[in-house]
Design an enzyme around this catalytic site. Sequence first.
Site, short mmCIF file in Angstrom:
data_model
loop_
_atom_site.label_atom_id
_atom_site.label_comp_id
_atom_site.label_asym_id
_atom_site.label_seq_id
_atom_site.Cartn_x
_atom_site.Cartn_y
_atom_site.Cartn_z
N GLU A 223 0.81 -1.23 0.00
CA GLU A 223 0.00 0.00 0.00
C GLU A 223 0.84 1.28 0.00
O GLU A 223 0.38 2.33 -0.41
CB GLU A 223 -0.98 0.01 1.18
CG GLU A 223 -2.09 -1.04 1.08
CD GLU A 223 -1.67 -2.42 1.60
OE1 GLU A 223 -0.48 -2.63 1.89
OE2 GLU A 223 -2.57 -3.29 1.71
N PHE B 143 -10.82 -7.14 14.53
CA PHE B 143 -9.82 -7.62 13.59
C PHE B 143 -9.49 -6.52 12.56
O PHE B 143 -10.39 -5.95 11.95
CB PHE B 143 -10.34 -8.88 12.87
CG PHE B 143 -9.39 -9.40 11.84
CD1 PHE B 143 -8.13 -9.89 12.21
CD2 PHE B 143 -9.72 -9.42 10.49
CE1 PHE B 143 -7.24 -10.36 11.25
CE2 PHE B 143 -8.84 -9.89 9.54
CZ PHE B 143 -7.59 -10.35 9.92
N LYS C 38 -17.26 -0.42 7.03
CA LYS C 38 -17.80 -1.44 6.13
C LYS C 38 -19.32 -1.31 5.99
O LYS C 38 -19.86 -1.40 4.89
CB LYS C 38 -17.43 -2.84 6.66
CG LYS C 38 -17.58 -3.91 5.62
CD LYS C 38 -16.87 -5.19 6.03
CE LYS C 38 -17.00 -6.23 4.92
NZ LYS C 38 -16.37 -7.51 5.29
#
Length: 570
Positions: free
Chosen positions: A50, A112, A162
């Site tokens: 990245e 996570f 998300k």
Amino acid sequence: MPRLTGAEILWDCLVREGVTDVFGYPGGAILPAYDAMLKYPIRHVLVRHEQGATHMADGYARASGKVGVAVATSGPGATNMVTGIATAMLDSSPIVCITGQVGSRLIGSDAFQETDITGVTLPVTKHNYLVTRADEVAHAVREAFLVAKSGRPGPVLIDITKDAQQSSCEYDWDAAAPDPDIVRSPAHPGDAQIQQALELIKSARRPLVLAGHGLMLGGATEEFRAFIDRSGIPAAITLLGIGALPASHPLNLGMMGMHGEAWVNTAIQEADLLIALGMRFDDRVTGNLKTYAQNARKIHVDIDPAEIGKNVPVDIGIVADVRDVLRSWQPSLTRLDLGDWIARIDALKGDSAVRDIQNMPDDGHLYAAHVIHDIWRATHGKAIVVTDVGQHQMWEAQYYHHDEPRTLITSGGLGTMGFALPAAIGAKMACPDAEVWVVVGDGGFQMTMCELATMQQENLKVNVAIINNGYLGMVRQWQEFFYDRRYAATPLSSPDFVTLASAYGIEARAVNTRHAVIPAVEQARAHRGAVVLDFQVEQEDSVYPMVPAGADLHKMIRRPTPLAETGADR
Ligand SMILES: Cc1ncc(C[n+]2csc(CCOP(=O)(O)OP(=O)(O)O)c2C)c(N)n1
């Protein structure tokens, strides 16, 4: 009004902002966005790390003037971006980074791959957003683009949970328009200040312009050239200002600062007026502030008010768009009578030519300066050259003569090793017709050489010149000069770069004699695909001149030469 998911809104907004290419790497928290991407006309470049995505977005922005876009997942994907974001921040490069974030209900639970990336990047972004609802996406994206490119450009990060990507809402692009007042529009230069500055300019006997990156960022290079032509004032250039005035222009003196030309630094110290345009008096260009340009009045033009007086007190500080200022000055400018000053600067050149490694007798070694000079000759000075950080970066600035703006792309402010290869990929994507060269050290190349795979997968014709000296050269040079040649942790072994490049399916060859440089460069240019050239250069050469960190700007270490040893040197 259409009902779209947050992920769809994201891409729709990006497309409407004019984005055609993004650089990224997928993962769990950004998966809804990746899935939605397939419906939109976007070319996604899959990077190998990245950090590479951010440098590619940065190189894209610097080569084209457009906003570059990088995408990553939450946690490790996002933190891998930080170096590239900080690099863009210090060099005022407009990029927008989009990161996925864990579901909004999980935030703060050490879920996570959870990292507080807006917290982490707060000091290295111009602004950042945490978006937790689909109906916030459009506004955040539109505002992010405005912020990234307005005023002094810089990186902006948008972290989208998300669930915000997955849920849907009514989408109204127009209603999401940013409030124009959130960005400070550049003040119009005040007439009184413009006039005062002009008076100073007209009465100066030994004026110098200090030209910086802001001239490029402000799209002011034509106005700048007109200013120089009309006034006859010579210009010294910062590393990132290279290209603001053609190197071949008779009034372009060359680079200033730690590895600037000796005559330029001395001229700065002897000037009676400095006209600083879109530059920030970085410590690498001023040396010791107490003794910096003591006899000079100073005019400083910058779009960022925080820069005025930050390092160097000035007589006239003008917070404005540098192009507006140059345009306002233009009608009343007349050519100054600077014959004596120009003659003095010419005299300051003294024995510099004799000290130039290019002019020294051939000792059978290949020097980095030869390589850079030959790349310049072969490409007729027309290539976009993207450098890494170290000695080769300074040699590039000294020996490749850039005539066009945005043709030297380099990490100046943060000095980020590993920048060159990915930034060159971004530059080539932005300017597919340009000839793009990477100039990189054996150390920095190994930091991001995994992006060779990206280059190959995207079928990009980029030529890579590794300046291979078997050392972390610039650090070795400091150890030689200031640590009594104790080479702690700077000897560097490398893989066989030719074999390595072949493993990626890339043409490569090693070059270790001077006469082999031009043929190798020409062959690389003629080859349709990417080429890696491993230039095995003299191992312990140093970059001269050098102003030791914090020393007076005119007290430079010069290249020793049997013909010209003077007491003032070394
Ligand atoms: C990420 C990063 N780590 C460390 C440094 C410190 N540093 C500056 S120049 C340099 C040596 C670079 O060596 P190389 O890439 O081989 O280029 P050379 O100086 O030999 O041309 C180092 C380690 C840096 N600028 N960036």
